[in-house]
Motif scaffolding. Structure first.
Motif, short mmCIF file in Angstrom:
data_model
loop_
_atom_site.label_atom_id
_atom_site.label_comp_id
_atom_site.label_asym_id
_atom_site.label_seq_id
_atom_site.Cartn_x
_atom_site.Cartn_y
_atom_site.Cartn_z
N THR A 1 43.37 46.33 35.88
CA THR A 1 43.74 45.90 37.23
C THR A 1 44.67 46.92 37.87
OG1 THR A 1 43.49 43.57 36.67
CG2 THR A 1 44.89 44.07 38.56
N LEU A 2 45.63 47.42 37.12
CA LEU A 2 46.58 48.40 37.65
C LEU A 2 45.92 49.73 37.97
CD1 LEU A 2 49.56 47.47 35.36
CD2 LEU A 2 49.47 47.21 37.85
N GLN B 1 52.41 37.28 43.28
CA GLN B 1 52.49 37.21 41.82
C GLN B 1 53.89 37.55 41.32
OE1 GLN B 1 49.30 39.92 41.04
NE2 GLN B 1 47.82 38.28 40.72
N ASP C 1 42.84 49.98 39.01
CA ASP C 1 42.17 49.69 40.28
C ASP C 1 43.16 49.71 41.44
OD1 ASP C 1 39.73 49.42 39.00
OD2 ASP C 1 39.72 47.23 39.06
N PHE C 2 44.33 49.11 41.24
CA PHE C 2 45.36 49.06 42.27
C PHE C 2 45.79 50.47 42.67
CE2 PHE C 2 49.96 48.95 43.25
CZ PHE C 2 49.95 48.12 44.35
N ARG D 1 39.15 49.07 45.14
CA ARG D 1 38.66 48.17 44.08
C ARG D 1 39.59 46.99 43.84
NH1 ARG D 1 37.74 53.16 40.84
NH2 ARG D 1 39.56 52.46 39.68
N TYR D 2 40.84 47.10 44.21
CA TYR D 2 41.82 46.05 43.93
C TYR D 2 41.82 45.04 45.06
CZ TYR D 2 46.23 43.70 43.15
OH TYR D 2 47.18 42.74 42.94
N HIS D 3 41.83 43.76 44.69
CA HIS D 3 41.82 42.70 45.70
C HIS D 3 42.82 41.58 45.37
CE1 HIS D 3 38.32 44.55 47.51
NE2 HIS D 3 37.78 44.62 46.32
N GLY D 4 43.93 41.92 44.76
CA GLY D 4 44.92 40.92 44.37
C GLY D 4 46.03 40.75 45.39
N ALA E 1 43.24 43.96 30.21
CA ALA E 1 42.86 43.48 31.55
C ALA E 1 43.91 43.90 32.58
CB ALA E 1 42.69 41.97 31.55
N HIS E 2 45.18 43.81 32.23
CA HIS E 2 46.25 44.16 33.17
C HIS E 2 46.19 45.65 33.52
CE1 HIS E 2 49.88 43.37 35.37
NE2 HIS E 2 50.56 44.28 34.72
#
Length: 142
Positions: A59-60, A81, A62-63, A73-76, A55-56
């Motif tokens: 996410t990366l 964090q 996408d980032f 795509r990234y929305h964090g 999962a990480h």
């Protein structure tokens, strides 16, 4: 009056040079984080913080795809964090950059390397500053 002229916002559409493919983004992320996980200094930090690597990594990807390819795509909230973490030092951020720069250099794409390295340096500086402020540390520059 000339009614065939393009609208002002379409006439000067921004030119966006594609610096890399999505596969190159995935390669960058997976190669870099494999090196970071194996690193004597950074590996224990990642082991303590990341519970689900699949999962990480997704996410990366996408980032970094957003930063390098504009995919959005990234929305964090990476600053918040990382500010919650404990015991980070400037040496750790420098080591992160050293491994990142080695990874981009190894990929053989000069445009990707230049853009990604510039972004990574900015990220490291912002993360360190945010971390230092949240922990009341007088932050030396990276």
């Amino acid at each position: 009056m000339n009614t065939t002229a393009p609208l002002p916002h379409t006439r000067f559409a921004p030119y966006r040079e594609e610096v890399c493919s999505e596969d190159e983004v995935k390669h960058l992320v997976h190669t870099f984080y494999a090196a970071a996980r194996d690193d004597a200094m950074l590996g224990p930090i990642f082991a303590a913080e990341v519970k689900d690597w699949d999962a990480h990594l997704a996410t990366l990807v996408d980032f970094w795809s957003g930063l390098l390819r504009g995919t959005m795509r990234y929305h964090g909230k990476p600053l918040a964090q990382h500010a919650q973490m404990e015991h980070l030092t400037p040496c750790m951020f420098r080591r992160w950059l050293t491994l990142f720069f080695a990874t981009t250099e190894s990929m053989g794409n000069a445009a990707l390397q230049e853009k990604a390295d510039t972004i990574a340096l900015n990220i490291a500086e912002r993360l360190w500053k945010s971390f230092a402020e949240s922990h009341s540390i007088v932050a030396p520059q990276l």
